[in-house]
Design an enzyme around this catalytic site. Structure first.
Site, PDB file in Angstrom:
ATOM      1  CE  LYS A 113      -2.324   3.800   2.273  1.00 14.94           C
ATOM      2  NZ  LYS A 113      -2.850   3.915   0.897  1.00 14.94           N
ATOM      3  CE  LYS A 196       1.297  -6.346   3.368  1.00 15.48           C
ATOM      4  NZ  LYS A 196       0.050  -5.591   3.573  1.00 15.48           N
ATOM      5  CE  LYS A 199       4.251   1.458  -3.376  1.00 11.18           C
ATOM      6  NZ  LYS A 199       4.989   2.648  -2.960  1.00 11.18           N
TER       7      LYS A 199
END
Ligand code: TRP
Length: 344
Positions: A113, A196, A199
């Site tokens: 991240k 994947k 969102k």
């Protein structure tokens, strides 16, 4: 009530989709029978990366509504948002002083991240696993259902519990058992089977949202990308119920739909391939649509109803937080006592 207590959390980062449902929320539902369950919308974790304040509240309600719409009973069990129970942040501070810098440096999710901008990541992102340990241990939860990606964080929670017990010579915190989910935790984009389901994909046709009603679910499956070949047979499987990676890589969209069907019907991929071998995708998509509309349609409708009634969702969160506090506050106090804090 019971010695078997489940705790898990979902971040309110918006646009909940089929991947979140199959990968996490759906698995929470079945645990209600055998465990006392505490399900938390982890808003304190969400702000380890910047969140638009105007959206955070709506996204928090969205996750809570998804818990309810999926079938989690907020009366029998507990649904609440993390920031309402201050014990999480307080215990996290104590754990900041138990966990070692070397432990956190090994966390692969932080490395991913933070990427190449490590110096610029929030300190909160770095100590994120300590807060997660506090979430779990504030309730002395014994079982924690998570996806594969959270395994390392759970091991850290175990290490914190063990070090705390060792350093203070007390059998205080329990050792946490992970409940790792199996099949179809990786749901891929309906437009590109190598990515994947996300969102943040600009195309809404790439994902099925938990707020999608029956018509939207059907339309998105109809539009989902496939290839002209018929469905493969069970010879595409290798050991441990896994698809041969080379065959999957050659037809990622096709296998993604098979995985989704298997997850929604609670069957193995091998069993699904045995049934549909040689059939065209047009026929398979019809069956998939039936199943997906049957499961997700009513949930989408319920989501829309709940999102239109924020007062109801807020009441569930408020009551849940009250009950969560009743469990977490005494644990925090006892921790403080063990450490020798003065409470005159
Ligand atoms: N880190 C978890 C995730 O992103 C969310 C989470 C926060 C959690 N606290 C938790 C999961 C405690 C299980 C237990 O998926």
């Amino acid at each position: 009530m019971t010695s078997k207590r489940v705790f898990s959390g979902v971040q309110p980062t918006g646009n909940l989709h089929l991947g979140n449902y199959l990968g996490a929320i759906r698995n929470f539902v079945g645990l209600q029978r055998d465990f006392e369950c505490i399900y938390c919308v982890v808003d304190l974790h969400a702000v380890t990366v910047w969140q638009e304040p105007a959206k955070l509240a709506a996204q928090t309600r969205e996750v809570a509504a998804a818990f309810i719409a999926a079938g989690i009973d907020g009366e029998k069990h507990i649904i609440f948002n993390q920031s309402q129970v201050s014990a999480h942040a307080e215990l996290a501070w104590l754990f900041n002083c138990v966990a070692r810098v070397g432990w956190l440096n090994r966390m692969t999710q932080f490395k991913e991240k933070a990427g190449s901008h490590r110096e610029n990541a929030s300190v909160g992102l770095y100590v994120y696993p300590n807060l997660m340990a506090a979430d779990i241990l504030a309730y002395k939860a014994t079982h924690v259902p998570v996806g594969e990606d959270q395994k390392q964080h759970l091991e850290l929670a175990r290490d914190i519990a063990l070090k705390f017990n060792h350093d203070y010579g007390a059998e205080f915190f329990p050792v946490v058992e992970p409940l790792i989910f199996g099949e179809a935790t990786r749901v891929m984009s309906l437009r590109d089977g190598t990515k994947k389901m996300s969102k943040s994909d600009p195309s809404d046709y790439s994902r099925i949202n938990v707020t999608d009603g029956p018509d939207e679910v059907a339309l998105k499956i109809r539009r989902a990308k496939t290839d002209p070949e018929p469905l493969p047979g069970p010879d595409a499987m290798v050991a441990d119920g896994k698809v041969d990676p080379a065959r999957e890589a050659a037809r990622p969209e096709a296998f993604n739909l098979v995985h989704i069907y298997a997850a929604l019907t609670d069957r193995t991929v091998g069993a699904v391939l045995a049934e549909f071998e040689g059939q065209p995708f047009s026929a398979f998509k019809e069956r998939l649509t039936e199943v997906a509309v049957g499961v997700l349609g009513p949930m989408g409708n319920e989501m829309q109803r709940l999102m239109a009634d924020p007062g109801h969702v807020d009441a569930v969160l408020r009551k849940g937080a009250e009950r969560a506090r009743e469990i977490a506050s005494p644990v925090l106090r006892a921790t403080q006592d063990v450490m020798g804090f003065l409470r005159p």
